[in-house]
Design a protein around this motif. Structure first.
Motif, PDB file in Angstrom:
ATOM      1  N   ARG A  90     -14.378  43.168  59.335  1.00 27.89           N
ATOM      2  CA  ARG A  90     -12.998  43.349  58.890  1.00 27.89           C
ATOM      3  C   ARG A  90     -12.251  42.018  58.874  1.00 27.89           C
ATOM      4  NH1 ARG A  90      -8.716  47.817  61.280  1.00 27.89           N
ATOM      5  NH2 ARG A  90      -7.070  47.422  59.762  1.00 27.89           N
ATOM      6  N   THR A 121     -13.358  46.770  52.442  1.00 31.18           N
ATOM      7  CA  THR A 121     -12.309  47.003  53.440  1.00 31.18           C
ATOM      8  C   THR A 121     -12.126  48.490  53.717  1.00 31.18           C
ATOM      9  OG1 THR A 121     -11.160  45.012  52.692  1.00 31.18           O
ATOM     10  CG2 THR A 121      -9.884  46.590  53.987  1.00 31.18           C
ATOM     11  N   VAL A 166     -14.986  49.713  55.820  1.00 26.52           N
ATOM     12  CA  VAL A 166     -14.854  49.254  57.202  1.00 26.52           C
ATOM     13  C   VAL A 166     -13.834  50.109  57.946  1.00 26.52           C
ATOM     14  CG1 VAL A 166     -14.079  47.345  58.664  1.00 26.52           C
ATOM     15  CG2 VAL A 166     -15.589  46.903  56.722  1.00 26.52           C
ATOM     16  N   LYS A 167     -12.690  50.373  57.296  1.00 28.12           N
ATOM     17  CA  LYS A 167     -11.658  51.190  57.933  1.00 28.12           C
ATOM     18  C   LYS A 167     -12.161  52.598  58.215  1.00 28.12           C
ATOM     19  CE  LYS A 167      -7.557  48.773  56.223  1.00 28.12           C
ATOM     20  NZ  LYS A 167      -6.299  48.883  55.445  1.00 28.12           N
ATOM     21  N   GLU A 170     -14.395  52.354  61.188  1.00 20.89           N
ATOM     22  CA  GLU A 170     -13.593  52.154  62.391  1.00 20.89           C
ATOM     23  C   GLU A 170     -12.938  53.454  62.841  1.00 20.89           C
ATOM     24  OE1 GLU A 170     -10.875  49.007  61.493  1.00 20.89           O
ATOM     25  OE2 GLU A 170     -12.110  47.525  62.511  1.00 20.89           O
TER      26      GLU A 170
END
Length: 336
Positions: A66, A116, A119-120, A123
């Motif tokens: 990130r 992105t 990745v979010k 997460e």
């Protein structure tokens, strides 16, 4: 000054010009960057997902990817800005086809997930699993996830940003608990002040705790909110209609008779008997209660008393009436 070695090399080995994963042995060219995607389990180009990576290493890799994406976005933005400035000075105004990129370059990427966003999403899965682990390990009910207070807590932590450290048990017991107590007391006072404007409802029930000890509760509800008024242990006491009526009547006196609109109780026989004590003697009819702003209702109230005069005369000498605490007061004797 030499560039500091990436800390994630701890989980990789150099194999010539390639980097080898210590968990599964996969190798990739280009240093440690591709291995970070490999450990973060984010699919990119020809990078496979590592199924042997440790959980905490995966979390570190996700955060590192990130950060790389964030720095890469800034770098691309600066480069794009430089190209646009250079293009505007090299080409005539209005020649957007030559100065800009291909008209198909943006549309071809539409609908594809960005690194992105992936990745979010990864997460969030990590955070959700940690929440579930905390609930299970502390034997908390799953309906905690429906709690507005719990959701507010998570939002507040997210807004606080990385590095938030929860309070210690000592701070929670001493400082924070005291602060919450003050807030609750302020809330209760606000609710009580609203009773004179909106009126309130008394709610009562009898329940038995884990030690087989019976309790009788009394709560007060109003449009402003519901508060717990009091509770009493019923051990050694006869929980008949007289006892229930006296308990509820004491609550009415605390709240203020002028503020009580109605009483709501469970369907236990003792509650039914307590509420029906007057109706037995009035043949099921209720007395009309005067309103604050309606002058005519005083006459309606007096008229209903005259209509039920005979039943009321039979009620006041009854043992049920004489056992009530209110009947022993000055006002009760006056009514009798």
């Amino acid at each position: 000054m030499p560039r500091e070695r990436d800390q994630m090399w701890e989980y990789a080995e150099e194999d010539g010009s390639r980097a080898r994963c210590k968990f599964c042995g996969a190798t990739y060219a280009g240093g440690i960057s591709l291995l970070k995607y490999h450990w973060a389990q984010i699919k990119i180009r020809d990078v496979a997902i590592c199924s042997s990576v440790l959980e905490f290493v995966k979390n570190i890799a996700v955060a590192s990817v990130r950060e790389m994406e964030r720095k890469g976005s800034k770098k691309k933005a600066k480069t794009s800005d430089y190209i646009m400035k250079s293009s505007s000075s090299s080409f005539p105004s209005g020649d957007s086809t030559q100065a800009g990129s291909s008209p198909h370059s943006t549309s071809s990427l539409k609908g594809q997930p960005t690194i992105t966003s992936m990745v979010k999403k990864k997460e969030k899965e990590v955070v959700d699993l940690l929440i579930m682990k905390s609930i299970i390990m502390n034997n908390l009910p799953f309906n905690l996830l429906r709690s507005d207070e719990f959701k507010e807590e998570l939002v507040a932590i997210a807004n606080h940003g990385p590095g938030h450290v929860p309070p210690s048990s000592e701070t929670a017991i001493t400082k924070l608990l005291g602060t919450l107590k003050e807030q609750v007391e302020e809330y209760i006072e606000e609710v009580k002040m609203s009773w004179t404007k909106t009126g309130c409802t008394l709610m009562s029930n009898i329940w038995t705790d884990g030690k087989n000890c019976p309790h009788i509760n009394l709560l007060v509800a109003s449009p402003k909110g519901v508060i717990f008024l009091k509770s009493e242990c019923c051990v050694g006491k006869v929980k008949d209609a007289s006892y229930v009526a006296n308990f509820i009547s004491s609550g009415i006196e605390e709240v203020g008779p002028e503020n009580v609109v109605q009483v709501v109780a469970d369907n236990g026989s003792n509650y039914v008997a307590a509420v029906d004590l007057m109706r037995v003697h009035t043949k099921g009819r209720d007395l009309q209660r005067p309103a604050v702003t309606r002058f005519a209702t005083y006459f309606l109230c007096l008229r209903s008393i005259l209509k039920q005069e005979e039943g009321l005369r039979y009620m006041v000498p009854s043992p049920d009436w004489r056992n009530l605490n209110q009947a022993k007061s000055d006002e009760g004797r006056e009514v009798t």
